[in-house]
Scaffold this active site. Structure first.
Site, short mmCIF file in Angstrom:
data_model
loop_
_atom_site.label_atom_id
_atom_site.label_comp_id
_atom_site.label_asym_id
_atom_site.label_seq_id
_atom_site.Cartn_x
_atom_site.Cartn_y
_atom_site.Cartn_z
N HIS A 84 -8.88 8.65 -2.45
CA HIS A 84 -8.45 8.05 -3.73
C HIS A 84 -9.48 8.19 -4.85
O HIS A 84 -10.66 8.02 -4.60
CB HIS A 84 -8.20 6.55 -3.54
N HIS A 94 7.30 24.42 -1.04
CA HIS A 94 6.29 23.39 -0.81
C HIS A 94 5.33 23.81 0.31
O HIS A 94 4.99 23.01 1.19
CB HIS A 94 6.98 22.05 -0.46
N TYR A 129 5.25 13.55 -9.16
CA TYR A 129 6.36 13.18 -8.29
C TYR A 129 7.12 12.07 -8.98
O TYR A 129 6.51 11.07 -9.35
CB TYR A 129 5.83 12.65 -6.95
N ASP A 137 11.35 19.41 -4.94
CA ASP A 137 11.81 19.68 -3.57
C ASP A 137 11.48 18.55 -2.59
O ASP A 137 11.38 18.76 -1.39
CB ASP A 137 11.26 21.02 -3.06
N HIS A 179 0.85 -1.20 0.00
CA HIS A 179 0.00 0.00 0.00
C HIS A 179 0.88 1.25 0.00
O HIS A 179 1.64 1.47 0.93
CB HIS A 179 -0.90 -0.02 1.25
C1 PYR Z 1 2.15 17.16 0.61
O1 PYR Z 1 1.44 16.67 1.47
O2 PYR Z 1 2.81 18.19 0.81
C2 PYR Z 1 2.21 16.58 -0.70
O3 PYR Z 1 2.83 17.13 -1.56
C3 PYR Z 1 1.56 15.28 -0.95
#
Ligand code: PYR
Length: 501
Positions: free
Chosen positions: A66, A386, A256, A284, A43
């Protein structure tokens, strides 16, 4: 396994509950029972959440995280065990947790959307109406949250130098973002699991669910005329989002890189097939950043919650501290989003998989990397830390705010800001139209908003997103008039005092 149920026999909740251990783990989704014992170690969101939900109906949790495509990708037909019986389905349809009741009561007491006049209104409302585990996920930053706070603070340290006595009776806030016509110089940044914040009460039907989360963001963005970038870990597939979008509406796809490059290649090919406008590679996340804060907040929540067992369970399973011997439990954020072997050569590789599509490099924190991205053929970069969720240091040091990175680009590599086929974007900390204007004055072509879109969609669905964009448009328009400019391309550093930045 499937063979253990008599053919045609239906399964009761009591029978399901017996398969709650690692030797035999069943879950029910939408009335169907699956044996996921051998999926525990595979998973992508970790074995823990699966193990703790063994023997249960997980429809709500599953759909809030999901898209259905996830299911088809990971669950084999031979894992299907059978159907839940009628009585169990009836019991489930009547079941509402204390958390769901709290959310419903809060939503019932909420004013209409006309009461919203700022992005912070939407944030406050979202905090009140989303499930607590969702808020812990959406709102937190890495470690001390110093980077998270600095992102917004940086904007407050830049002042305007407005010009007067100019005719500003006709202002135009529009621009183009990677060739897409946009009502304001703003796009929706990719954020994961937008479905988690949506009302869970009364949304058992898949029809209701497909209209939520990122699909609702798509409708709001489409109505208000801006680009949406869909997260690799969205709770809706690109296919579903495109179905909710208007004809011709563009949606970017965030990627990603996976250590297994074939998986990434497949993800890009699928995005291209489903009509992605552009590929936004996040760079990043060579490792998942410090998750101390999310753990601390969840512990505080656990204490606050007292006897609320359901919530305790959900939070504990998602966010509990690491087992002894491991410094941190990265599970809540570790979705296969980290790849330490990424290099600049990967830009050409992605381009080969998505011929003709713009490739954007997201997560740049130093001006030198803007120059490199340009030289290596990227179409755009996003200056970003981020949302303060990655690089942060304990105590008070933090990753520099994206606005400071933009200022550095403006100082050291101003040419990259004025290339016809290259755009510099920025995300992190933008909460007002004047923040947008400040970034544009320093050379950004557009800015991304992530969390505010989550707040908007959580509080009011697609209308919330549309409202958020209209508020920004008004703030940008007022700001332009007061600065003495009539189009966004007139904005420049001469309108700012950056001496306090
Ligand atoms: C985050 O939780 O920052 C993601 O990029 C999934």
């Amino acid at each position: 396994s499937a063979g253990s149920i008599a053919t045609g026999g239906k399964i009761s909740l009591a029978q399901l509950a017996k398969h709650s251990h690692s030797k035999s783990l069943w879950i029910a989704i939408d009335g169907k029972v699956y044996d996921v014992t051998d999926f525990l170690d595979r998973h992508p969101g970790g074995s823990k959440i699966l193990a703790e939900n063994g023997g249960k109906d997980v429809s709500k949790l599953f759909h809030s995280i999901h898209p259905p495509t996830t299911f088809d990708k990971y669950i084999r037909p031979d894992q299907y065990v059978g159907q839940l019986d009628e009585e169990s389905l009836y019991t489930l349809s009547k079941e509402t947790s204390e958390e769901e009741q709290r959310i419903q009561a809060t939503r019932d007491a909420m004013f209409g959307i006309n009461s919203v006049v700022s992005l912070s209104d939407l944030e406050r409302l979202a905090e009140a109406v989303v499930p607590r585990h969702a808020w812990a996920y959406y709102s937190t930053g890495a470690d001390t949250e110093a980077a998270l706070g600095e992102n917004a603070n940086a904007f407050k340290r830049v002042y305007f130098r407005p010009r007067t006595m100019r005719d500003v009776s006709n202002t135009d806030t529009s621009t183009t973002v990677l060739g897409v016509k946009s009502s304001i110089p703003v796009y929706i940044s990719p954020t994961a699991r937008n479905g988690m914040g949506h009302p869970e009460v009364g949304v058992r039907s898949v029809t209701a669910l497909t209209s939520q989360g990122e699909a609702a963001v798509a409708r709001g963005a489409g109505e208000a005329g801006i680009l949406q970038v869909l997260s690799h870990f969205a709770s809706k597939s690109l296919d579903e989002v495109k179905a909710a979008a208007k004809d011709g509406q563009q949606v970017g796809y965030q990627l990603y890189l996976q250590p297994d490059r074939e998986q990434s290649a497949e993800a890009v090919r699928e995005a291209v097939k489903n009509g992605a406008h552009s590929i936004w590679l996040t760079v990043d996340t060579t490792i998942v950043g410090g998750a101390l804060c999310i753990i601390r907040k969840s512990e505080a929540h656990l204490m606050q919650l007292g006897k609320r067992e359901t919530e305790r369970r959900i939070l504990a399973q998602e966010l509990s501290p690491a087992p002894h011997g491991q410094p941190l439990n990265r599970a809540p954020l570790d979705y296969g989003m980290s790849e330490p072997k990424m290099t600049w050569d990967d830009i050409a590789w992605i381009r080969s998989l998505a011929p003709g599509l713009p490739v954007v490099i997201k997560g740049i924190g130093a001006w030198e990397d803007v120059v490199l991205a340009y030289q290596k053929g990227a179409d755009a970069v996003v200056l970003s830390n981020h949302g303060g969720r990655q690089l942060d240091f304990k105590l008070t040091r933090s990753a520099q705010p994206p606005l400071k990175t933009l200022y550095d680009v403006h100082q050291h590599a101003p040419d990259t800001l004025h290339q016809p086929n290259f755009s510099v974007f920025l995300d992190g900390g933008i909460r007002h139209g004047t923040d947008v204007l400040k970034a544009l004055c320093l050379g950004a072509k557009a800015v991304g908003l992530g969390r505010p879109a989550i707040h908007a969609v959580s509080a009011y669905g697609s209308e919330g997103v549309e409202k958020m964009i209209m508020i920004l448009q008004e703030e940008i328009d007022i700001g332009m008039k007061l600065l003495g400019v009539t189009s966004v391309d007139q904005l420049g550093p001469e309108y700012l005092d950056t001496s306090k930045l």
